[in-house]
Scaffold this motif. Structure first.
Motif, PDB file in Angstrom:
ATOM      1  N   THR A  33      -1.866  -0.735   2.405  1.00 20.62           N
ATOM      2  CA  THR A  33      -1.993  -1.787   3.419  1.00 20.62           C
ATOM      3  C   THR A  33      -0.685  -2.549   3.482  1.00 20.62           C
ATOM      4  N   ARG A  34      -0.213  -2.811   4.703  1.00 17.38           N
ATOM      5  CA  ARG A  34       1.059  -3.506   4.881  1.00 17.38           C
ATOM      6  C   ARG A  34       0.915  -4.638   5.900  1.00 17.38           C
ATOM      7  N   PHE A  35       1.675  -5.694   5.683  1.00 16.33           N
ATOM      8  CA  PHE A  35       1.776  -6.802   6.627  1.00 16.33           C
ATOM      9  C   PHE A  35       3.251  -7.115   6.834  1.00 16.33           C
ATOM     10  N   HIS A  36       3.631  -7.456   8.055  1.00 12.27           N
ATOM     11  CA  HIS A  36       5.018  -7.834   8.284  1.00 12.27           C
ATOM     12  C   HIS A  36       5.146  -8.686   9.539  1.00 12.27           C
ATOM     13  N   ILE A  37       6.279  -9.391   9.633  1.00 17.11           N
ATOM     14  CA  ILE A  37       6.576 -10.163  10.830  1.00 17.11           C
ATOM     15  C   ILE A  37       7.031  -9.179  11.912  1.00 17.11           C
ATOM     16  N   ASP A  38       7.131  -9.654  13.136  1.00 17.34           N
ATOM     17  CA  ASP A  38       7.574  -8.781  14.222  1.00 17.34           C
ATOM     18  C   ASP A  38       8.993  -8.280  13.960  1.00 17.34           C
ATOM     19  N   ASN A  39       9.182  -6.990  14.137  1.00 18.40           N
ATOM     20  CA  ASN A  39      10.494  -6.359  13.989  1.00 18.40           C
ATOM     21  C   ASN A  39      11.221  -6.769  12.706  1.00 18.40           C
TER      22      ASN A  39
END
Length: 209
Positions: A33-39
């Motif tokens: 599972t991954r989470f990140h900000i835009d670009n």
């Protein structure tokens, strides 16, 4: 007297099947599972460091740190080096790494006979965790006599302002005593699954085989 050609027809397919079975058990599936900000950033210098509160410290950490660093370079980052504070301070980004290995006996399974799920919390937001929570309930099928569960967590922060731009966690389970349960193979498998296809789809849980 047995026919040699007939023996080959029987023995060779059997050996091939055994070999394929061994390969299958050597690479158990990984849930990511991954989470990140835009670009999020895809290049720049990056230093791999130990995450505060890492439950497993010592020489084994280097195995996981090296696997993460290798995968970060594959996706476009440039290693800034490990060791002195000066090296880390010059990097554009820092990758914080934490891992956990636990062994579970058959008695650790729930009353319904299924493996106890492993929960993961935390999400990436501007400046750090946003409190959304990953909300993963991992239930790897099967009920072996004993399993080694391994979890790898990586958090990438921008060095200048400590903003977390990407975070991911990967978990897998392997039968005790198999090659896949060893730290070296587990570290490579988890790091490749976690960072492969970086940055990945934010908020989605996938299974990598």
């Amino acid at each position: 007297m047995s026919n040699p050609s007939m023996l080959k027809k029987i023995v060779l397919p059997s050996l091939l099947a055994l070999g394929l079975g061994a390969c299958a058990t050597a690479v158990p599936p990984v849930e990511v599972t991954r989470f990140h900000i835009d670009n999020p950033a895809r290049s720049g210098t990056i230093a791999v460091e130990e995450m505060a509160g890492n439950p497993d410290v010592g020489l084994e950490f280097r195995t996981y740190a090296a696997a993460v660093e290798q995968e970060l370079q594959r996706v476009g980052f440039t290693a800034a080096g490990q060791g002195t504070a000066g090296q880390g301070a010059r990097s554009d980004y820092v990758a914080l790494v934490s891992f956990r290995r636990t062994f579970r006996e058959p008695g650790s399974y729930g009353a319904n006979g299924k493996p106890v799920s492993v929960g993961v919390g935390g999400a990436v937001g501007s400046g750090g965790y946003s409190g959304l929570g990953l909300g993963i309930g991992i239930n790897l099928s099967g009920k072996p006599k004993g399993q080694v569960f391994t979890e790898l967590q990586v958090q990438i922060r921008r060095r200048a302002d400590s903003t977390t731009i990407w975070e991911g966690r990967a978990q897998t389970a392997a039968r005790e005593g198999t090659p896949a349960s060893q730290p070296g193979l587990a570290a490579q498998k988890l790091a490749a699954a976690l960072l492969g296809g970086y940055p990945g789809e934010s908020g989605r849980t996938i299974t990598v085989k």
